[in-house]
Design a protein around this motif. Structure first.
Motif, mmCIF file in Angstrom:
data_model
loop_
_atom_site.group_PDB
_atom_site.id
_atom_site.type_symbol
_atom_site.label_atom_id
_atom_site.label_comp_id
_atom_site.label_asym_id
_atom_site.label_seq_id
_atom_site.Cartn_x
_atom_site.Cartn_y
_atom_site.Cartn_z
ATOM 1 N N THR A 88 -23.812 -27.277 -11.180
ATOM 2 C CA THR A 88 -24.003 -26.229 -12.183
ATOM 3 C C THR A 88 -23.041 -25.081 -11.874
ATOM 4 O O THR A 88 -22.525 -24.984 -10.747
ATOM 5 C CB THR A 88 -25.444 -25.684 -12.143
ATOM 6 O OG1 THR A 88 -25.644 -24.997 -10.895
ATOM 7 C CG2 THR A 88 -26.471 -26.795 -12.320
ATOM 8 N N LYS A 90 -23.735 -22.013 -11.249
ATOM 9 C CA LYS A 90 -24.287 -21.248 -10.127
ATOM 10 C C LYS A 90 -24.037 -21.971 -8.801
ATOM 11 O O LYS A 90 -23.693 -21.347 -7.794
ATOM 12 C CB LYS A 90 -25.795 -21.018 -10.340
ATOM 13 C CG LYS A 90 -26.455 -20.250 -9.228
ATOM 14 C CD LYS A 90 -25.913 -18.844 -9.111
ATOM 15 C CE LYS A 90 -26.652 -18.084 -8.018
ATOM 16 N NZ LYS A 90 -25.930 -16.923 -7.581
ATOM 17 N N GLN A 91 -24.202 -23.287 -8.776
ATOM 18 C CA GLN A 91 -23.935 -24.056 -7.563
ATOM 19 C C GLN A 91 -22.460 -23.966 -7.182
ATOM 20 O O GLN A 91 -22.123 -23.830 -5.999
ATOM 21 C CB GLN A 91 -24.347 -25.514 -7.742
ATOM 22 C CG GLN A 91 -25.847 -25.705 -7.828
ATOM 23 C CD GLN A 91 -26.234 -27.094 -8.287
ATOM 24 O OE1 GLN A 91 -25.494 -27.764 -9.013
ATOM 25 N NE2 GLN A 91 -27.421 -27.532 -7.886
#
Length: 112
Positions: A88, A90-91
């Motif tokens: 993602t 965010k990851q």
């Protein structure tokens, strides 16, 4: 991507965000002379790219990609993180920040 292409990219993002050159400098914690990279004078380091990304509210992997941080001119890790389809945003941001922290730590402790 050339330095000029990257400079244009940073300038366009900064203008779309309605951020002045000085505001970007202050918010990124980078001196005005160092930020001359926006004008094609120099290409920022990974740490500065991360600071610019945060100041412009973008993900660091996108900034790395636009700056041309590829295996030919540095580590391929930021590019691998940025292009991994299983992660993602965010990851990707978190992994890039961790990677940058390790690189920065190694640079500080490396024998001179």
């Amino acid at each position: 991507m050339t330095d000029r292409d990257f400079s244009s990219f940073v300038r366009d993002v900064r203008k779309r965000a309605h951020v002045s050159f000085r505001e970007l400098s202050d918010s990124a914690g980078v001196s005005n002379p160092y930020l001359q990279g926006e004008r094609g004078v120099r290409r920022p380091s990974g740490a500065v790219l991360r600071q610019l990304a945060l100041a412009l509210r973008m993900t660091t992997p996108i900034m790395y990609l636009r700056a041309g941080m590829t295996p030919e001119n540095g580590s391929g890790m930021p590019l691998a993180i940025a292009t991994d389809r299983d992660l993602t945003p965010k990851q990707k941001q978190t992994l890039t920040e961790m990677y940058d922290a390790f690189v920065h730590q190694n640079e500080r402790t490396a024998p001179k």
